[in-house]
Design a protein around this motif. Structure first.
Motif, short mmCIF file in Angstrom:
data_model
loop_
_atom_site.label_atom_id
_atom_site.label_comp_id
_atom_site.label_asym_id
_atom_site.label_seq_id
_atom_site.Cartn_x
_atom_site.Cartn_y
_atom_site.Cartn_z
N GLU A 32 7.60 -33.36 -2.69
CA GLU A 32 8.86 -33.44 -1.94
C GLU A 32 8.96 -32.30 -0.92
OE1 GLU A 32 13.69 -33.26 -2.65
OE2 GLU A 32 12.36 -33.22 -4.37
N ARG A 36 9.08 -33.04 3.10
CA ARG A 36 10.23 -32.61 3.89
C ARG A 36 9.82 -31.64 4.99
NH1 ARG A 36 15.73 -32.82 1.22
NH2 ARG A 36 15.47 -34.27 -0.50
N THR A 37 8.94 -30.71 4.67
CA THR A 37 8.51 -29.74 5.66
C THR A 37 7.75 -30.41 6.79
OG1 THR A 37 8.34 -28.05 3.93
CG2 THR A 37 7.21 -27.61 6.01
N ASN A 39 7.81 -33.59 7.66
CA ASN A 39 8.68 -34.49 8.42
C ASN A 39 9.56 -33.71 9.40
OD1 ASN A 39 7.71 -36.85 7.36
ND2 ASN A 39 9.20 -36.92 5.70
N LYS A 40 10.01 -32.54 8.99
CA LYS A 40 10.83 -31.72 9.89
C LYS A 40 10.00 -31.24 11.07
CE LYS A 40 14.27 -28.16 10.07
NZ LYS A 40 15.25 -27.43 9.32
N SER A 55 17.13 -30.74 12.21
CA SER A 55 15.68 -30.69 12.37
C SER A 55 15.31 -30.31 13.79
CB SER A 55 15.06 -32.04 12.05
OG SER A 55 15.15 -32.32 10.68
#
Length: 108
Positions: A32, A36-37, A39-40, A55
């Motif tokens: 996760e 998340r990292t 995708n940002k 973002s």
């Protein structure tokens, strides 16, 4: 990882996931954090179709921030964290400043 992501982002995902696992995060949590990292970072680089405002508008990327927001709580960063940032920025008189003065000097 989303379909169509580059080889660079795949490597980045694996690197972040392995780092989280080494720090003791469970497998699901490590995945996760990595997702998340990445995708940002994809959103900041304009590689994704949709992105949240935070973002895109965040002045520092996650790697540049280096955990400055982690464990923030009600108190914010510690005096030592603020002092280290002031030292990096070359703010004079930082050694005699308290937490509030360092916060003000850093413009937070």
């Amino acid at each position: 990882m989303p379909q169509g992501s580059s080889a660079k982002r795949e490597r980045q995902y694996q690197h972040i996931k392995e780092g989280a696992r080494k720090r003791g995060a469970p497998k699901g949590r490590a995945e996760e954090i990595a997702a998340r990292t990445v995708n940002k970072e994809r959103a900041r680089a304009g590689e994704s179709k949709t992105a949240s405002r935070t973002s895109i508008r965040d002045p520092k990327s996650a790697p540049q921030r280096g955990g400055l927001r982690s464990h923030r709580g009600a108190q914010g960063p510690t005096r030592d964290q603020l002092y280290a940032e002031a030292k990096k920025r070359g703010i004079s008189g930082r050694s005699s400043m308290n937490k509030q003065e360092l916060t003000h000097a850093l413009g937070r």
